[in-house]
Design a protein around this motif. Sequence first.
Motif, PDB file in Angstrom:
ATOM      1  N   GLN A 172      -1.925  -5.229  41.312  1.00  0.00           N
ATOM      2  CA  GLN A 172      -1.855  -3.769  41.215  1.00  0.00           C
ATOM      3  C   GLN A 172      -0.399  -3.306  41.165  1.00  0.00           C
ATOM      4  OE1 GLN A 172      -4.072  -2.416  44.618  1.00  0.00           O
ATOM      5  NE2 GLN A 172      -6.067  -2.722  43.666  1.00  0.00           N
ATOM      6  N   GLU A 173       0.443  -3.930  41.988  1.00  0.00           N
ATOM      7  CA  GLU A 173       1.866  -3.587  42.000  1.00  0.00           C
ATOM      8  C   GLU A 173       2.535  -3.985  40.684  1.00  0.00           C
ATOM      9  OE1 GLU A 173       3.378  -1.860  44.581  1.00  0.00           O
ATOM     10  OE2 GLU A 173       1.253  -1.667  45.075  1.00  0.00           O
ATOM     11  N   ILE A 174       2.189  -5.159  40.179  1.00  0.00           N
ATOM     12  CA  ILE A 174       2.748  -5.610  38.901  1.00  0.00           C
ATOM     13  C   ILE A 174       2.341  -4.646  37.791  1.00  0.00           C
ATOM     14  CG2 ILE A 174       2.524  -7.400  37.120  1.00  0.00           C
ATOM     15  CD1 ILE A 174       2.372  -9.454  39.421  1.00  0.00           C
ATOM     16  N   ASN A 175       1.106  -4.237  37.787  1.00  0.00           N
ATOM     17  CA  ASN A 175       0.619  -3.306  36.769  1.00  0.00           C
ATOM     18  C   ASN A 175       1.346  -1.963  36.843  1.00  0.00           C
ATOM     19  OD1 ASN A 175      -1.485  -3.044  34.649  1.00  0.00           O
ATOM     20  ND2 ASN A 175      -2.180  -1.347  35.921  1.00  0.00           N
ATOM     21  N   ARG A 176       1.630  -1.531  38.085  1.00  0.00           N
ATOM     22  CA  ARG A 176       2.347  -0.260  38.261  1.00  0.00           C
ATOM     23  C   ARG A 176       3.768  -0.349  37.665  1.00  0.00           C
ATOM     24  NH1 ARG A 176       1.691   0.138  43.286  1.00  0.00           N
ATOM     25  NH2 ARG A 176      -0.055   1.597  43.248  1.00  0.00           N
ATOM     26  N   GLU A 177       4.470  -1.454  37.921  1.00  0.00           N
ATOM     27  CA  GLU A 177       5.834  -1.604  37.408  1.00  0.00           C
ATOM     28  C   GLU A 177       5.830  -1.671  35.884  1.00  0.00           C
ATOM     29  OE1 GLU A 177       8.102  -1.108  39.419  1.00  0.00           O
ATOM     30  OE2 GLU A 177       7.093  -1.507  41.313  1.00  0.00           O
ATOM     31  N   VAL A 178       4.868  -2.393  35.323  1.00  0.00           N
ATOM     32  CA  VAL A 178       4.800  -2.527  33.862  1.00  0.00           C
ATOM     33  C   VAL A 178       4.494  -1.176  33.221  1.00  0.00           C
ATOM     34  CG1 VAL A 178       3.577  -3.618  31.945  1.00  0.00           C
ATOM     35  CG2 VAL A 178       4.142  -4.957  33.986  1.00  0.00           C
ATOM     36  N   ASN A 179       3.598  -0.402  33.837  1.00  0.00           N
ATOM     37  CA  ASN A 179       3.276   0.930  33.314  1.00  0.00           C
ATOM     38  C   ASN A 179       4.510   1.834  33.331  1.00  0.00           C
ATOM     39  OD1 ASN A 179       0.588   0.499  32.690  1.00  0.00           O
ATOM     40  ND2 ASN A 179      -0.147   1.119  34.710  1.00  0.00           N
ATOM     41  N   THR A 180       5.291   1.748  34.407  1.00  0.00           N
ATOM     42  CA  THR A 180       6.510   2.563  34.504  1.00  0.00           C
ATOM     43  C   THR A 180       7.504   2.164  33.420  1.00  0.00           C
ATOM     44  OG1 THR A 180       6.209   2.760  36.899  1.00  0.00           O
ATOM     45  CG2 THR A 180       8.385   3.291  36.025  1.00  0.00           C
ATOM     46  N   MET A 181       7.667   0.872  33.199  1.00  0.00           N
ATOM     47  CA  MET A 181       8.579   0.412  32.145  1.00  0.00           C
ATOM     48  C   MET A 181       8.130   0.920  30.779  1.00  0.00           C
ATOM     49  SD  MET A 181       9.794  -3.460  33.168  1.00  0.00           S
ATOM     50  CE  MET A 181       8.168  -4.168  33.290  1.00  0.00           C
TER      51      MET A 181
ATOM     52  N   GLU B 113       2.312  -6.314  25.780  1.00  0.00           N
ATOM     53  CA  GLU B 113       1.895  -7.716  25.889  1.00  0.00           C
ATOM     54  C   GLU B 113       1.875  -8.174  27.348  1.00  0.00           C
ATOM     55  OE1 GLU B 113       4.664  -9.741  23.420  1.00  0.00           O
ATOM     56  OE2 GLU B 113       3.868  -8.933  21.547  1.00  0.00           O
ATOM     57  N   VAL B 114       2.890  -7.758  28.100  1.00  0.00           N
ATOM     58  CA  VAL B 114       2.943  -8.117  29.522  1.00  0.00           C
ATOM     59  C   VAL B 114       1.779  -7.471  30.277  1.00  0.00           C
ATOM     60  CG1 VAL B 114       4.254  -7.804  31.669  1.00  0.00           C
ATOM     61  CG2 VAL B 114       5.420  -8.522  29.576  1.00  0.00           C
TER      62      VAL B 114
ATOM     63  N   ALA C  43      -1.103  -6.718  29.096  1.00  0.00           N
ATOM     64  CA  ALA C  43      -2.341  -7.417  28.720  1.00  0.00           C
ATOM     65  C   ALA C  43      -2.534  -8.660  29.590  1.00  0.00           C
ATOM     66  CB  ALA C  43      -2.302  -7.799  27.246  1.00  0.00           C
ATOM     67  N   GLU C  44      -1.440  -9.381  29.854  1.00  0.00           N
ATOM     68  CA  GLU C  44      -1.527 -10.562  30.716  1.00  0.00           C
ATOM     69  C   GLU C  44      -1.919 -10.153  32.143  1.00  0.00           C
ATOM     70  OE1 GLU C  44      -1.526 -13.478  29.750  1.00  0.00           O
ATOM     71  OE2 GLU C  44      -0.192 -13.785  28.046  1.00  0.00           O
ATOM     72  N   ALA C  45      -1.310  -9.087  32.640  1.00  0.00           N
ATOM     73  CA  ALA C  45      -1.606  -8.616  33.998  1.00  0.00           C
ATOM     74  C   ALA C  45      -3.055  -8.133  34.104  1.00  0.00           C
ATOM     75  CB  ALA C  45      -0.643  -7.498  34.381  1.00  0.00           C
ATOM     76  N   GLU C  46      -3.541  -7.447  33.079  1.00  0.00           N
ATOM     77  CA  GLU C  46      -4.909  -6.942  33.093  1.00  0.00           C
ATOM     78  C   GLU C  46      -5.919  -8.091  33.087  1.00  0.00           C
ATOM     79  OE1 GLU C  46      -6.256  -4.084  33.506  1.00  0.00           O
ATOM     80  OE2 GLU C  46      -4.443  -2.874  33.538  1.00  0.00           O
ATOM     81  N   LYS C  47      -5.602  -9.147  32.331  1.00  0.00           N
ATOM     82  CA  LYS C  47      -6.504 -10.303  32.294  1.00  0.00           C
ATOM     83  C   LYS C  47      -6.591 -10.945  33.680  1.00  0.00           C
ATOM     84  CE  LYS C  47      -9.196 -13.197  30.205  1.00  0.00           C
ATOM     85  NZ  LYS C  47     -10.511 -12.759  29.707  1.00  0.00           N
ATOM     86  N   MET C  48      -5.459 -11.026  34.373  1.00  0.00           N
ATOM     87  CA  MET C  48      -5.468 -11.588  35.727  1.00  0.00           C
ATOM     88  C   MET C  48      -6.227 -10.685  36.692  1.00  0.00           C
ATOM     89  SD  MET C  48      -1.769 -13.450  36.351  1.00  0.00           S
ATOM     90  CE  MET C  48      -0.704 -12.113  35.787  1.00  0.00           C
ATOM     91  N   ARG C  49      -6.133  -9.378  36.506  1.00  0.00           N
ATOM     92  CA  ARG C  49      -6.872  -8.452  37.378  1.00  0.00           C
ATOM     93  C   ARG C  49      -8.382  -8.616  37.205  1.00  0.00           C
ATOM     94  NH1 ARG C  49      -4.756  -2.382  37.321  1.00  0.00           N
ATOM     95  NH2 ARG C  49      -6.296  -2.295  39.013  1.00  0.00           N
TER      96      ARG C  49
END
Length: 291
Positions: free
Chosen positions: A251-260, A275-276, A278-284
């Motif tokens: 969830q934290e990784i997804n938040r940082e990627v969304n901000t970027m 692309e990043v 998408a990788e995080a969402e697949k892991m979620r």
Amino acid sequence: MKSMTGFGRASVEHDGTRVIAEVRALNQRFFELKLAVPRGWGEHEAEIRKLVQAVVARGRVEVFIKSVALKPPPVRLEVNDKLATLYINELRRMGKRLHLDGDPALDTILNRPEIFHVVEEEADSASAATLGFKALKGALKELDLERIREGKSLQRDFAARVAHIEAALPKIERLAEQSRAEIMENFQKRIRELLNELPVNEKRLYEEASSASQHGDISEEITRLRTHLDGLKALLKRSGQVGKSIEFLLQEINREVNTMGSKSQNAALSQVTVEVKAEAEKMREQVQNVE
């Protein structure tokens, strides 16, 4: 790391009785046990629950236990002697009154079900329960092996996706720096065009351009993202229940990627963050199946 899904089956035979145990585990946020056991086994529910929870900490678990007789059960014949005597005496009395010769034959009462009754012996419930626990332990062992195998597969997939994200970070940093430089250059160019021939305060102009470029600065997000990825890699090496901890970090990784992505003013940078993400969402999605 273990998967929350799996299946195990085992059967045990002894002295004409076969007991079959099946255990199915499904992903669910909290522990839930569903039992389907032979009639009269309710007293063993607490012990069954204890055995299951020693193997499965989280998720929905369905346990099916069935007892099958491999040979006919032992029987005994019950005879109602008192009623048989009453029948015979009454038949003799009627014979005398009607002047009939001879005593009543045995076959006259053989077809009376109220006199002769075949009773099946009750099965030894204690012995069947012992077989049941043995079968259940075997099924749970098979279930756990399957969950471990699937957990290793998930672990490899997570590690590969984390490596993909880490490999993208240098490119993100390079594109982010390039984007900042372009913002400053375009800002200065635009200001000069607006001011045309008027005197320009170079220091003030640089400060304004620098301030504008800060809106696209994602250095802090990249630093936090690296920290979260390091934490995720550490969790992938840990045994026990890690599903909820991994879910939180994702969830934290997804938040940082969304901000970027929201700060990006560069098409190439936006593509990389997509692309990043998408990788995080697949892991979620996959972490929902991790205990």
